[in-house]
Design a protein around this motif. Sequence first.
Motif, short mmCIF file in Angstrom:
data_model
loop_
_atom_site.label_atom_id
_atom_site.label_comp_id
_atom_site.label_asym_id
_atom_site.label_seq_id
_atom_site.Cartn_x
_atom_site.Cartn_y
_atom_site.Cartn_z
N PRO A 184 0.68 -1.38 0.05
CA PRO A 184 -0.07 0.00 0.20
C PRO A 184 0.74 1.27 0.04
CG PRO A 184 -1.01 -1.51 1.52
CD PRO A 184 0.27 -2.15 0.93
N VAL A 185 2.04 1.20 0.30
CA VAL A 185 2.85 2.36 0.30
C VAL A 185 3.53 2.50 -0.90
CG1 VAL A 185 5.14 3.48 1.35
CG2 VAL A 185 3.73 2.26 2.81
N THR A 186 3.89 1.49 -1.75
CA THR A 186 4.62 1.75 -2.88
C THR A 186 3.74 1.72 -4.22
OG1 THR A 186 4.95 -0.82 -3.21
CG2 THR A 186 6.87 0.68 -2.23
N ALA A 187 2.62 1.03 -3.88
CA ALA A 187 1.40 1.02 -5.14
C ALA A 187 0.06 1.29 -4.53
CB ALA A 187 1.52 -0.41 -5.73
N ARG A 188 -0.08 2.55 -4.10
CA ARG A 188 -1.15 2.97 -3.37
C ARG A 188 -2.43 2.64 -4.23
NH1 ARG A 188 -3.67 7.74 -3.27
NH2 ARG A 188 -2.10 8.52 -4.64
N THR A 189 -2.35 3.08 -5.51
CA THR A 189 -3.87 2.74 -6.11
C THR A 189 -4.23 1.45 -6.14
OG1 THR A 189 -2.61 2.79 -8.36
CG2 THR A 189 -3.36 5.00 -7.35
N LEU A 190 -3.38 0.55 -5.98
CA LEU A 190 -3.77 -0.86 -6.11
C LEU A 190 -3.94 -1.67 -4.73
CD1 LEU A 190 -0.96 -2.08 -8.46
CD2 LEU A 190 -3.48 -1.74 -9.04
N HIS A 191 -4.37 -0.88 -3.66
CA HIS A 191 -4.89 -1.23 -2.68
C HIS A 191 -6.32 -0.94 -2.29
CE1 HIS A 191 -4.97 -2.64 1.57
NE2 HIS A 191 -5.45 -1.87 1.82
N PHE A 192 -7.15 -1.61 -2.50
CA PHE A 192 -8.80 -1.47 -2.52
C PHE A 192 -9.56 -2.52 -2.17
CE2 PHE A 192 -7.42 -1.77 -7.03
CZ PHE A 192 -8.52 -2.77 -7.41
N SER A 193 -10.77 -2.30 -1.81
CA SER A 193 -11.62 -3.60 -1.52
C SER A 193 -12.54 -3.98 -2.85
CB SER A 193 -12.64 -3.05 -0.46
OG SER A 193 -11.99 -2.95 0.61
N VAL A 194 -12.58 -5.28 -2.96
CA VAL A 194 -13.56 -5.88 -3.72
C VAL A 194 -14.41 -6.51 -2.94
CG1 VAL A 194 -11.61 -5.87 -5.65
CG2 VAL A 194 -11.95 -7.91 -4.32
N TRP A 195 -15.45 -7.01 -3.95
CA TRP A 195 -16.49 -7.93 -3.18
C TRP A 195 -16.94 -9.40 -3.75
CZ3 TRP A 195 -16.25 -2.87 -2.50
CH2 TRP A 195 -16.50 -2.33 -1.45
N GLY A 196 -16.88 -10.34 -3.14
CA GLY A 196 -16.80 -11.69 -3.72
C GLY A 196 -17.87 -12.60 -2.83
N ASP A 197 -18.57 -13.35 -3.92
CA ASP A 197 -19.38 -14.48 -3.39
C ASP A 197 -18.62 -15.84 -3.41
OD1 ASP A 197 -21.29 -16.24 -2.71
OD2 ASP A 197 -22.91 -15.24 -3.72
N PRO A 198 -17.83 -16.32 -2.44
CA PRO A 198 -17.40 -17.66 -2.55
C PRO A 198 -18.04 -18.91 -2.74
CG PRO A 198 -17.79 -17.05 -0.05
CD PRO A 198 -18.26 -15.99 -0.80
N GLU A 199 -19.59 -18.70 -2.57
CA GLU A 199 -20.51 -19.68 -3.08
C GLU A 199 -20.65 -19.73 -4.57
OE1 GLU A 199 -21.48 -21.74 -0.74
OE2 GLU A 199 -20.58 -20.56 0.68
N THR A 205 -16.18 -5.18 -8.19
CA THR A 205 -15.56 -3.98 -7.60
C THR A 205 -16.57 -3.24 -6.95
OG1 THR A 205 -15.98 -2.51 -9.45
CG2 THR A 205 -13.96 -3.54 -9.18
N ALA A 206 -17.82 -3.73 -6.76
CA ALA A 206 -18.85 -3.06 -5.69
C ALA A 206 -19.86 -3.92 -4.98
CB ALA A 206 -19.76 -1.94 -6.77
N PRO A 207 -20.30 -3.72 -3.87
CA PRO A 207 -21.20 -4.70 -3.28
C PRO A 207 -22.40 -4.92 -4.06
CG PRO A 207 -20.57 -2.65 -1.82
CD PRO A 207 -20.19 -2.37 -3.26
N PHE A 208 -22.58 -6.45 -3.79
CA PHE A 208 -23.76 -7.03 -4.57
C PHE A 208 -24.02 -8.32 -3.58
CE2 PHE A 208 -20.15 -9.40 -5.85
CZ PHE A 208 -20.41 -10.70 -5.92
N GLY A 209 -25.50 -8.42 -3.53
CA GLY A 209 -26.11 -9.81 -3.08
C GLY A 209 -25.44 -9.91 -1.73
N ALA A 210 -24.90 -11.25 -1.76
CA ALA A 210 -24.55 -11.88 -0.50
C ALA A 210 -23.02 -11.63 -0.44
CB ALA A 210 -24.83 -13.31 -0.29
#
Length: 396
Positions: A184-199, A205-210
């Motif tokens: 996150p220090v050397t590549a700040r723009t590549l540290h962000f949250s994603v959303w995933g459904d393991p089922e 890249t945005a919240p959805f469903g479960a």
Amino acid sequence: MADPWNTFVEGDNLDVLPRLATITGDAAPYDLVYIDPPYNTGNDFAYRDDIRGDGTTDRHQAWVAMMRPRLEAARELLAPTGAIAVSIDDNEAAHLRLLMDELYGEEQRLAQVVVNLNAKGRQLGRGFATSHEYLLVYARDARRCVLDASSSETVDERDFPLETPDGRRFRHLPLRNTNKKFNPVTARTLHFSVWGDPETGEVRTAPFGAAVEITPVFGDGTAAVWRWSRPRIDERPDDLVCRRIKGREGERVDVFQRDWLHRDETGGRRKKLTTIWLAAEVGSTDTAVAELKEIVGHVFESPKPTGLIRRLLGTMPDDARVLDFFAGSGTTGHAVALQNAADGGTRRCTSVNSAEPTRTGSNAQLAGYATVADITRARLQAVADTVGGGYQELAP
């Protein structure tokens, strides 16, 4: 009529190279220069330039002095996007590398490849059984060079153990960058949250469903970064999958890339070439002798295998203009024809060789070849007759 794949010019390359555009009637630069110059074994070599002065010059200096003007001339013929590759053994590898660093620039060196041409090793003489030579590869301008140091031949399908219902093979790679230099220090723009459904495996890249929120972390739980940006994740959601995995801190959810063996029907996968080329991959001196024997007879003791040159050709565009001004038995021209026949390419090769007399009592002389140039032209003509592509000889 299309230009022939192979053109031959007989003459001393030091005289021919500055006039090559006039001789061939084509001033276009060459994309790839490959040479296998005479190795300095302590004996006189055929190119006896006036370089010895008062006779005190040692054999290494004499060899370098012979090579210098020829490599300078080759550089002038090389395209700004082109590359030159030179085969050499231990006798002059160090001197050649220094010379190439001087003439082409150390920053233009692409590789010093170890080529295993004698898998069993040379059993004569003292010391170790030498089983390798070298291939020094330099760009005219590394920033612009079109050489792609990869090959489809080195891809192992066993590295892609997973398969889709329609038969496409792939493997899972962490979407997280595993190199701790990227964080996150050397590549700040590549540290962000994603959303995933393991089922379902779906990733966005945005919240959805479960879906659950996922941030990149290393195995020890410290913050990491993704290898892909948000826009790329949005562009290729089907190439990502969300899975539950067991880490040091227990079970967690992570994101993986589906890395395909073949991304589409037209683009075959390639893998970076290593700097050790094995005889099993590119051929050996023994296989080179056998392939030459099949086409013109056993007339050359240490030719290079066509597989070595074909691997080089595979790193360049399929319409590359190729130059070999120490043509020897004509291996480069033979390899160009074989590669064109195999992949439909339109490469063209200009081979230059001197009228060096064949050794008295040698197989070549006994077969009727008075000079090494006679062997070159015989092989290239035989290649045109058996493989195709045409052949022409031009007067120097």
